[in-house]
Design a protein around this motif. Structure first.
Motif, PDB file in Angstrom:
ATOM      1  N   LEU A 253     -17.550 -40.276  -8.531  1.00 44.95           N
ATOM      2  CA  LEU A 253     -17.105 -39.911  -7.182  1.00 44.95           C
ATOM      3  C   LEU A 253     -16.738 -38.436  -7.175  1.00 44.95           C
ATOM      4  O   LEU A 253     -16.029 -37.967  -8.071  1.00 44.95           O
ATOM      5  CB  LEU A 253     -15.895 -40.771  -6.789  1.00 44.95           C
ATOM      6  CG  LEU A 253     -15.249 -40.559  -5.427  1.00 44.95           C
ATOM      7  CD1 LEU A 253     -14.583 -41.859  -4.963  1.00 44.95           C
ATOM      8  CD2 LEU A 253     -14.192 -39.447  -5.443  1.00 44.95           C
ATOM      9  N   PRO A 262     -20.517 -40.144  -3.119  1.00 49.48           N
ATOM     10  CA  PRO A 262     -20.922 -41.011  -4.234  1.00 49.48           C
ATOM     11  C   PRO A 262     -22.009 -40.326  -5.067  1.00 49.48           C
ATOM     12  O   PRO A 262     -22.961 -39.781  -4.526  1.00 49.48           O
ATOM     13  CB  PRO A 262     -21.471 -42.259  -3.524  1.00 49.48           C
ATOM     14  CG  PRO A 262     -20.945 -42.187  -2.124  1.00 49.48           C
ATOM     15  CD  PRO A 262     -20.840 -40.726  -1.810  1.00 49.48           C
ATOM     16  N   SER A 266     -23.690 -44.422  -7.287  1.00 47.86           N
ATOM     17  CA  SER A 266     -22.497 -45.109  -6.802  1.00 47.86           C
ATOM     18  C   SER A 266     -22.607 -45.342  -5.300  1.00 47.86           C
ATOM     19  O   SER A 266     -23.463 -44.752  -4.618  1.00 47.86           O
ATOM     20  CB  SER A 266     -21.247 -44.283  -7.109  1.00 47.86           C
ATOM     21  OG  SER A 266     -21.096 -44.114  -8.499  1.00 47.86           O
ATOM     22  N   ILE A 268     -20.127 -46.418  -1.525  1.00 50.38           N
ATOM     23  CA  ILE A 268     -18.811 -46.532  -0.890  1.00 50.38           C
ATOM     24  C   ILE A 268     -18.912 -47.448   0.324  1.00 50.38           C
ATOM     25  O   ILE A 268     -19.926 -47.480   1.020  1.00 50.38           O
ATOM     26  CB  ILE A 268     -18.283 -45.139  -0.484  1.00 50.38           C
ATOM     27  CG1 ILE A 268     -16.845 -45.224   0.026  1.00 50.38           C
ATOM     28  CG2 ILE A 268     -19.187 -44.485   0.551  1.00 50.38           C
ATOM     29  CD1 ILE A 268     -16.195 -43.858   0.254  1.00 50.38           C
ATOM     30  N   TYR A 286     -22.467 -51.394   0.400  1.00 44.19           N
ATOM     31  CA  TYR A 286     -22.176 -50.068  -0.147  1.00 44.19           C
ATOM     32  C   TYR A 286     -23.266 -49.085   0.242  1.00 44.19           C
ATOM     33  O   TYR A 286     -24.459 -49.417   0.276  1.00 44.19           O
ATOM     34  CB  TYR A 286     -22.055 -50.136  -1.679  1.00 44.19           C
ATOM     35  CG  TYR A 286     -20.842 -50.908  -2.139  1.00 44.19           C
ATOM     36  CD1 TYR A 286     -19.604 -50.291  -2.235  1.00 44.19           C
ATOM     37  CD2 TYR A 286     -20.935 -52.261  -2.452  1.00 44.19           C
ATOM     38  CE1 TYR A 286     -18.490 -50.990  -2.650  1.00 44.19           C
ATOM     39  CE2 TYR A 286     -19.820 -52.978  -2.864  1.00 44.19           C
ATOM     40  CZ  TYR A 286     -18.597 -52.338  -2.960  1.00 44.19           C
ATOM     41  OH  TYR A 286     -17.491 -53.044  -3.358  1.00 44.19           O
ATOM     42  N   THR A 291     -18.824 -39.672   2.929  1.00 45.03           N
ATOM     43  CA  THR A 291     -17.811 -40.150   3.866  1.00 45.03           C
ATOM     44  C   THR A 291     -16.841 -39.026   4.193  1.00 45.03           C
ATOM     45  O   THR A 291     -16.196 -38.476   3.295  1.00 45.03           O
ATOM     46  CB  THR A 291     -17.045 -41.348   3.269  1.00 45.03           C
ATOM     47  OG1 THR A 291     -17.977 -42.410   3.012  1.00 45.03           O
ATOM     48  CG2 THR A 291     -15.976 -41.832   4.223  1.00 45.03           C
ATOM     49  N   TYR A 304     -15.300 -49.313  -3.730  1.00 45.83           N
ATOM     50  CA  TYR A 304     -16.229 -48.364  -4.348  1.00 45.83           C
ATOM     51  C   TYR A 304     -16.920 -49.055  -5.513  1.00 45.83           C
ATOM     52  O   TYR A 304     -16.283 -49.807  -6.279  1.00 45.83           O
ATOM     53  CB  TYR A 304     -15.465 -47.128  -4.844  1.00 45.83           C
ATOM     54  CG  TYR A 304     -16.325 -45.896  -5.022  1.00 45.83           C
ATOM     55  CD1 TYR A 304     -16.611 -45.072  -3.942  1.00 45.83           C
ATOM     56  CD2 TYR A 304     -16.856 -45.565  -6.262  1.00 45.83           C
ATOM     57  CE1 TYR A 304     -17.394 -43.936  -4.088  1.00 45.83           C
ATOM     58  CE2 TYR A 304     -17.643 -44.429  -6.421  1.00 45.83           C
ATOM     59  CZ  TYR A 304     -17.908 -43.628  -5.325  1.00 45.83           C
ATOM     60  OH  TYR A 304     -18.695 -42.517  -5.486  1.00 45.83           O
TER      61      TYR A 304
END
Length: 335
Positions: A253, A262, A266, A268, A286, A291, A304
């Motif tokens: 992150l 992300p 990854s 979010i 996700y 964001t 997350y």
């Protein structure tokens, strides 16, 4: 003729002995004067060269001579002192790790039930909190608590304290919230958040009496927690959500000053006002979309998921645009 000649000659010779009426000063020879000065200067230079260690003649002042004092501003000038305004805030609270020691937000409480809420706060200011400081109710439902309570202990800057208050869940069902702040010896209120003026609270979901408790047929397997703590990310820093390490190769992150980004596959979830458990986060959708952060997202929760499949629940505790982001993170191991 001869007599006349000798007479004239006698007159002429006698005239040469007559005194002059004015003294005649011979005109100086400029070239000779210049050559004399040059010769004297050469002689002085030669004497100094021949005797280099000879003392220099000094001028001795007369007996009644009084030296004038040199002004202080010239002999020892002073550098003006520019006053520096202190940048530290005297009274300010930071959320501890965790902030909610007991009764997380939206805990379900049976109507009329007594419960104890405990917050963990850190002294984030420059002044010591004495026992004359108080925790004070500011808004919402008091839920049977008093208006204020003195701090149970002294808290030095940088230290933490657990503050507990006994509440009673009201008879009315639904969501109830009680907001609290700290108050110093001068009666000034302070709390948490970017400006130190935000309250901390207890928020519960009240369930009516006599409601049967539904027991699950089987307890779902939940992985153990591999990391839990409060971390601060400065602008352009990244974190490994599995370990809490910042600025390493396996970051998950990143904070760019205004957004959560992300990275490394990854994702979010959306930001919600309430906390989600592992089972809820596991079913979230996700996204790898960045964001944006704002005052509206402060204290919000989001799930997350890092590229290794490990799920975290995070809460935004503080956000300062183009400066820092403070997150309360709890990460479960893979399941």
């Amino acid at each position: 003729m001869k007599k006349l000649f000798f007479l004239l000659l006698a007159i002429i010779l006698s005239a040469c002995n007559f005194p002059l009426r004015g003294k005649i000063t011979p005109t100086p020879n400029i070239t000779q004067a210049y050559e004399t000065i040059i010769a004297q200067m050469s002689t002085l230079s030669a004497e100094q060269t021949a005797y280099p260690g000879s003392p220099v003649k000094t001028i001795t002042p007369p007996p009644n001579f009084t030296a004038m004092p040199i002004p202080t501003s010239l002999s020892n000038p002073t550098i003006p002192v520019i006053p520096v305004n202190p940048t530290e805030i005297c009274d300010r609270a930071n959320p501890g790790s965790p902030l909610d020691v007991t009764i997380p937000d939206d805990s379900v409480i049976i109507a009329g039930t007594e419960f104890t809420k405990t917050w963990r706060l850190q002294n984030g200011g420059a002044c010591t909190w004495t026992k004359n400081y108080r925790i004070v109710w500011v808004s919402g439902d008091k839920m049977g608590a008093d208006l204020s309570y003195p701090l149970p202990d002294i808290v030095a800057p940088g230290k933490t304290i657990d503050l507990s208050i006994d509440f009673t869940a009201p008879a009315e069902t639904g969501t109830k919230q009680s907001n609290w702040m700290l108050q110093n010896e001068s009666g000034v209120y302070f709390g948490i958040g970017p400006t130190g003026k935000s309250p901390f609270w207890v928020r519960i979901l009240i369930q009516p009496k006599g409601t049967p408790t539904v027991q699950p047929s089987a307890t779902p397997l939940q992985p153990s927690i591999i990391f839990s703590g409060v971390v601060t990310l400065n602008k352009d820093q990244a974190i490994d959500t599995s370990t809490g390490n910042i600025n390493i190769l396996s970051q998950d992150l990143k904070f760019d000053g205004s957004q959560i980004i992300p990275i490394n596959d990854s994702g979010i979830s959306a930001i919600y006002p309430t906390r989600s458990d592992y089972a809820t986060c596991k079913t979230q959708t996700y996204s790898q979309t960045q964001t944006s952060l704002s005052a509206e997202t402060l204290y919000g929760y989001f799930c997350y998921k890092n590229g290794r499949g490990q799920i975290s629940i995070m809460r935004i505790l503080n956000y300062e645009s183009n400066n820092s982001l403070v997150l309360d993170i709890q990460t479960w191991g893979s399941n």
